[in-house]
Every structure is written in structure tokens, then in C-alpha cells.
Design a protein around this motif. Structure first.
Motif, mmCIF file in Angstrom:
data_model
loop_
_atom_site.group_PDB
_atom_site.id
_atom_site.type_symbol
_atom_site.label_atom_id
_atom_site.label_comp_id
_atom_site.label_asym_id
_atom_site.label_seq_id
_atom_site.Cartn_x
_atom_site.Cartn_y
_atom_site.Cartn_z
ATOM 1 N N VAL A 49 0.085 9.400 -0.055
ATOM 2 C CA VAL A 49 -0.229 8.003 -0.957
ATOM 3 C C VAL A 49 -0.615 7.139 0.013
ATOM 4 N N LEU A 50 -1.545 5.948 -0.576
ATOM 5 C CA LEU A 50 -1.330 4.494 -0.139
ATOM 6 C C LEU A 50 -1.373 4.352 -1.166
ATOM 7 N N LEU A 51 -0.491 3.154 -1.257
ATOM 8 C CA LEU A 51 -0.306 2.569 -2.046
ATOM 9 C C LEU A 51 0.084 1.634 -3.095
ATOM 10 N N ASP A 52 -0.271 0.505 -3.566
ATOM 11 C CA ASP A 52 -0.394 -0.685 -3.438
ATOM 12 C C ASP A 52 0.632 -0.940 -4.552
ATOM 13 N N ILE A 53 1.722 -2.066 -4.995
ATOM 14 C CA ILE A 53 2.936 -2.401 -5.425
ATOM 15 C C ILE A 53 2.090 -3.328 -6.462
ATOM 16 N N SER A 54 1.498 -4.165 -6.552
ATOM 17 C CA SER A 54 1.101 -4.926 -8.089
ATOM 18 C C SER A 54 -0.330 -4.022 -7.960
ATOM 19 N N LEU A 55 -0.050 -3.649 -8.964
ATOM 20 C CA LEU A 55 -1.739 -2.148 -9.512
ATOM 21 C C LEU A 55 -1.724 -2.592 -11.614
ATOM 22 N N PRO A 56 -2.813 -2.478 -12.118
ATOM 23 C CA PRO A 56 -2.767 -3.122 -12.671
ATOM 24 C C PRO A 56 -3.078 -1.942 -13.832
ATOM 25 N N VAL A 57 -1.794 -2.185 -15.252
ATOM 26 C CA VAL A 57 -1.085 -0.628 -15.846
ATOM 27 C C VAL A 57 -0.627 -0.383 -15.080
ATOM 28 N N GLY A 58 0.538 -1.168 -14.212
ATOM 29 C CA GLY A 58 1.791 -0.222 -13.916
ATOM 30 C C GLY A 58 2.612 -0.896 -12.250
ATOM 31 N N ASN A 59 3.556 -0.711 -12.037
ATOM 32 C CA ASN A 59 3.321 -0.948 -10.706
ATOM 33 C C ASN A 59 3.974 -0.185 -9.734
ATOM 34 N N GLY A 60 3.406 -0.275 -7.912
ATOM 35 C CA GLY A 60 3.767 0.462 -7.335
ATOM 36 C C GLY A 60 5.140 0.921 -7.322
ATOM 37 N N PHE A 61 6.211 0.696 -7.271
ATOM 38 C CA PHE A 61 7.283 0.649 -7.491
ATOM 39 C C PHE A 61 7.651 1.602 -8.781
#
Length: 123
Positions: A49-61
Motif C-alpha cells: 500500500v502507498l498511503l498518504d497521511i492527510s486524507l479525507p475521511v480519516g488519516n493515514g496513521f
């Protein structure tokens, strides 16, 4: 063929990554928010998975932890973020992330990291 799930809210970045990964021989799927990304990961567990940290509907962590909890096997996750916030890299390391890239990043470096995670070189 190894599959990679890209969870990135910037559609231009997600699409560019999808194209680049497909041309490198991977199956790549993009999701543009945390909920869609989690559903995609659970429905078809990816190899990476390539995962952004700042996301709509939640955060990457938080999403990182949910993915690791819900998938049957530990899944390598590389963080990609535009945030320069101190502590994010440390938090990613503490969670056990396979890598951490700040935008803008070198695509070639990212591809090498992906290759090393999915096909570790023999020692």
C-alpha cells in the motif's frame, strides 16, 4: 503480478502513480479517501500500500493500523506525504512502515523502494 493499492486524495498524483506503476509491471489501484482505501484493501488485499497521511475521511496513521488489523497477513505500507510536520516520520517508523517519502519525491527512488519491499534483494 504484484498488486499495489494507492490511497492518495490528490487525483493527479494517484493517477500518475498508477500509470507509472503499471508501466513498471505492477497491478495498481487508486483510492481517493481513507474509507474507499480501506474497503479496497479488505476486498482485494494488496501486496503493498502507498498511503498518504492527510486524507479525507480519516488519516493515514489510523488507516495504517486498521489495514494491519483487518487484513489476513501483515501488509507492507509506504507513506507518501506533503506534510513536513516533525514527528510524522518517527510515527511512521514506530508503526512499522516499510518507507516514508515526502512530496515531491523522486519517482525512481519510490520505485526502487517498492521493488526492495516486494522483492527483497538476497543477502
Amino acid at each position: 503480478m504484484k498488486s499495489i493499492l494507492i490511497i492518495e486524495d490528490d487525483r493527479k498524483i494517484a493517477i500518475a502513480l498508477t500509470i507509472r506503476l503499471k508501466s513498471a509491471g505492477y497491478e495498481a489501484i487508486a483510492a481517493y479517501d481513507a474509507l474507499t482505501g480501506l474497503n479496497a484493501a479488505v476486498k482485494n488485499p494488496p501486496d503493498l500500500v502507498l498511503l498518504d497521511i492527510s486524507l479525507p475521511v480519516g488519516n493515514g496513521f489510523t488507516l495504517f493500523e486498521r489495514i494491519q488489523t483487518l487484513l489476513p497477513a501483515p501488509t507492507p505500507i509506504l507513506f507518501i506525504t506533503a506534510s513536513k510536520q516533525a514527528g510524522f516520520r518517527q510515527k511512521a517508523n514506530e508503526l512499522g512502515a516499510a518507507g516514508y517519502f515526502e512530496k515531491p519525491y523522486e519517482v525512481e527512488e519510490l520505485l526502487v523502494a517498492i521493488q526492495n519491499v516486494l522483492n527483497p534483494p538476497d543477502h
